[in-house]
Every structure is written in structure tokens, then in C-alpha cells.
Design a protein around this motif. Structure first.
Motif, PDB file in Angstrom:
ATOM      1  N   PRO A 143       0.771  -1.217   0.114  1.00  0.00           N
ATOM      2  CA  PRO A 143       0.096   0.058  -0.357  1.00  0.00           C
ATOM      3  C   PRO A 143       0.831   1.282   0.030  1.00  0.00           C
ATOM      4  O   PRO A 143       0.546   2.122  -0.660  1.00  0.00           O
ATOM      5  N   GLY A 144       1.989   1.310   0.788  1.00  0.00           N
ATOM      6  CA  GLY A 144       2.772   2.463   0.719  1.00  0.00           C
ATOM      7  C   GLY A 144       3.457   2.599  -0.768  1.00  0.00           C
ATOM      8  O   GLY A 144       3.565   3.825  -1.215  1.00  0.00           O
ATOM      9  N   PHE A 145       3.727   1.509  -1.448  1.00  0.00           N
ATOM     10  CA  PHE A 145       4.004   1.656  -2.993  1.00  0.00           C
ATOM     11  C   PHE A 145       3.248   2.405  -3.694  1.00  0.00           C
ATOM     12  O   PHE A 145       3.274   3.091  -4.479  1.00  0.00           O
ATOM     13  N   ILE A 146       1.949   1.532  -3.393  1.00  0.00           N
ATOM     14  CA  ILE A 146       0.844   2.447  -4.466  1.00  0.00           C
ATOM     15  C   ILE A 146       0.774   3.931  -4.221  1.00  0.00           C
ATOM     16  O   ILE A 146       0.468   4.749  -5.237  1.00  0.00           O
ATOM     17  N   GLU A 147       0.653   4.165  -2.796  1.00  0.00           N
ATOM     18  CA  GLU A 147       0.368   5.703  -2.635  1.00  0.00           C
ATOM     19  C   GLU A 147       1.393   6.594  -3.372  1.00  0.00           C
ATOM     20  O   GLU A 147       0.888   7.845  -3.792  1.00  0.00           O
ATOM     21  N   HIS A 148       2.623   6.006  -3.344  1.00  0.00           N
ATOM     22  CA  HIS A 148       3.751   7.154  -4.121  1.00  0.00           C
ATOM     23  C   HIS A 148       3.885   6.612  -5.680  1.00  0.00           C
ATOM     24  O   HIS A 148       4.697   7.365  -6.276  1.00  0.00           O
ATOM     25  N   ALA A 149       3.171   5.515  -6.235  1.00  0.00           N
ATOM     26  CA  ALA A 149       3.775   5.369  -7.361  1.00  0.00           C
ATOM     27  C   ALA A 149       2.429   4.966  -8.416  1.00  0.00           C
ATOM     28  O   ALA A 149       2.511   4.437  -9.434  1.00  0.00           O
ATOM     29  N   VAL A 150       1.171   5.684  -8.174  1.00  0.00           N
ATOM     30  CA  VAL A 150      -0.114   5.494  -8.797  1.00  0.00           C
ATOM     31  C   VAL A 150       0.141   5.539 -10.412  1.00  0.00           C
ATOM     32  O   VAL A 150      -0.124   4.713 -11.266  1.00  0.00           O
ATOM     33  N   ASP A 151       0.821   6.667 -10.589  1.00  0.00           N
ATOM     34  CA  ASP A 151       1.062   7.171 -12.047  1.00  0.00           C
ATOM     35  C   ASP A 151       1.822   5.995 -12.893  1.00  0.00           C
ATOM     36  O   ASP A 151       1.611   5.699 -13.966  1.00  0.00           O
ATOM     37  N   VAL A 152       3.310   5.544 -12.183  1.00  0.00           N
ATOM     38  CA  VAL A 152       3.944   4.676 -12.690  1.00  0.00           C
ATOM     39  C   VAL A 152       3.192   3.447 -12.820  1.00  0.00           C
ATOM     40  O   VAL A 152       3.264   2.670 -13.868  1.00  0.00           O
ATOM     41  N   GLU A 162       1.245  -6.909   2.911  1.00  0.00           N
ATOM     42  CA  GLU A 162       2.521  -7.318   3.923  1.00  0.00           C
ATOM     43  C   GLU A 162       3.953  -6.493   3.350  1.00  0.00           C
ATOM     44  O   GLU A 162       4.810  -6.620   3.901  1.00  0.00           O
ATOM     45  N   LEU A 163       3.608  -6.253   1.868  1.00  0.00           N
ATOM     46  CA  LEU A 163       4.742  -5.465   1.438  1.00  0.00           C
ATOM     47  C   LEU A 163       4.993  -4.288   1.726  1.00  0.00           C
ATOM     48  O   LEU A 163       6.351  -3.668   1.505  1.00  0.00           O
ATOM     49  N   GLY A 164       4.282  -3.426   2.559  1.00  0.00           N
ATOM     50  CA  GLY A 164       4.459  -2.034   2.678  1.00  0.00           C
ATOM     51  C   GLY A 164       4.877  -1.146   1.610  1.00  0.00           C
ATOM     52  O   GLY A 164       4.099  -0.793   0.673  1.00  0.00           O
ATOM     53  N   TYR A 165       6.129  -0.660   1.900  1.00  0.00           N
ATOM     54  CA  TYR A 165       6.522   0.305   0.810  1.00  0.00           C
ATOM     55  C   TYR A 165       7.594  -0.571  -0.425  1.00  0.00           C
ATOM     56  O   TYR A 165       8.254   0.209  -1.093  1.00  0.00           O
ATOM     57  N   ASP A 166       7.202  -1.812  -0.408  1.00  0.00           N
ATOM     58  CA  ASP A 166       8.024  -2.621  -1.408  1.00  0.00           C
ATOM     59  C   ASP A 166       6.985  -3.050  -2.561  1.00  0.00           C
ATOM     60  O   ASP A 166       6.020  -3.075  -2.537  1.00  0.00           O
ATOM     61  N   ALA A 167       7.860  -3.644  -3.593  1.00  0.00           N
ATOM     62  CA  ALA A 167       7.040  -4.147  -4.731  1.00  0.00           C
ATOM     63  C   ALA A 167       7.944  -5.325  -5.206  1.00  0.00           C
ATOM     64  O   ALA A 167       9.414  -5.166  -5.054  1.00  0.00           O
ATOM     65  N   VAL A 168       7.170  -6.344  -5.861  1.00  0.00           N
ATOM     66  CA  VAL A 168       8.056  -7.548  -6.369  1.00  0.00           C
ATOM     67  C   VAL A 168       7.643  -7.566  -7.987  1.00  0.00           C
ATOM     68  O   VAL A 168       6.330  -7.709  -8.253  1.00  0.00           O
ATOM     69  N   ILE A 169       8.577  -7.636  -8.830  1.00  0.00           N
ATOM     70  CA  ILE A 169       8.240  -7.876 -10.066  1.00  0.00           C
ATOM     71  C   ILE A 169       8.613  -9.237 -10.407  1.00  0.00           C
ATOM     72  O   ILE A 169       9.833  -9.633 -10.015  1.00  0.00           O
ATOM     73  N   ALA A 170       7.649  -9.880 -11.182  1.00  0.00           N
ATOM     74  CA  ALA A 170       7.863 -11.317 -11.259  1.00  0.00           C
ATOM     75  C   ALA A 170       7.517 -11.909 -12.437  1.00  0.00           C
ATOM     76  O   ALA A 170       6.491 -11.731 -13.358  1.00  0.00           O
ATOM     77  N   ASP A 171       7.884 -13.154 -12.998  1.00  0.00           N
ATOM     78  CA  ASP A 171       7.356 -14.050 -14.004  1.00  0.00           C
ATOM     79  C   ASP A 171       6.538 -14.908 -13.164  1.00  0.00           C
ATOM     80  O   ASP A 171       7.060 -15.792 -12.494  1.00  0.00           O
TER      81      ASP A 171
END
Length: 94
Positions: free
Chosen positions: A29-38, A51-60
């Protein structure tokens, strides 16, 4: 945030260079808050994971959980701290 867009693109390209096809982005949710446009521009399936807080995971998604190298975890928190520091420096009366 241009820096965040660059970090996402770099992580996606690293996965592609390893022969993977990144197709999901798990975000806190913290990541979403600051990266909506991206996130709107990223062309990946985006899933909110509390549970990811300010993190994101890019995956296959085909290999997620099977291979450690099938994903990249990034955090927006260091960027926020850096931007806050620069804003404080700009506000100093020198």
C-alpha cells in the motif's frame, strides 16, 4: 517519480535478459500511494499485497516460488528518504 520508473524498467529488463517474462507486480500500500501513475503505465498485472508495505516484487508468474531469480524486489522507501533530505536541504537558508 522518474527514479521509480527507471528502477522498475531496470528490474523488468534484468528479468528479460535472464530469459524470463515478467508479467506480475505485487505492491504494498505504501508503494501504491507514491507510484500510482507509474503503476498505470507499467503494463503488468498489479496485485496489492498488504504485507509488502513500501516494497514491490516484479515477477514471472510461471516461475514465482520455484526459482529465486524469477523475481526482483524493490523498495520505494529509500527514494522517499532521499527526496525528503533534498527538500530539507533546499529549505535551508544559506
Amino acid at each position: 517519480m522518474r527514479e521509480l520508473r527507471d528502477i522498475l524498467e531496470r528490474a523488468i529488463n534484468e528479468l528479460r535478459e535472464e530469459g524470463l517474462e515478467p508479467d506480475v507486480l505485487l505492491v504494498g500500500p505504501g508503494f501504491i500511494e507514491h507510484a500510482v501513475d507509474v503503476l498505470r503505465e507499467c503494463r503488468l498485472k498489479v496485485y496489492r499485497i498488504e504485507e509488502l508495505g513500501y516494497d514491490a516484487v516484479i515477477a514471472d508468474s510461471k516461475y514465482l516460488g520455484q526459482m529465486k531469480r524469477a523475481s526482483r524486489r524493490i523498495s520505494i522507501e529509500p527514494l522517499l528518504v532521499e527526496n525528503e533530505m533534498w527538500n530539507e536541504l533546499r529549505n535551508l537558508e544559506v
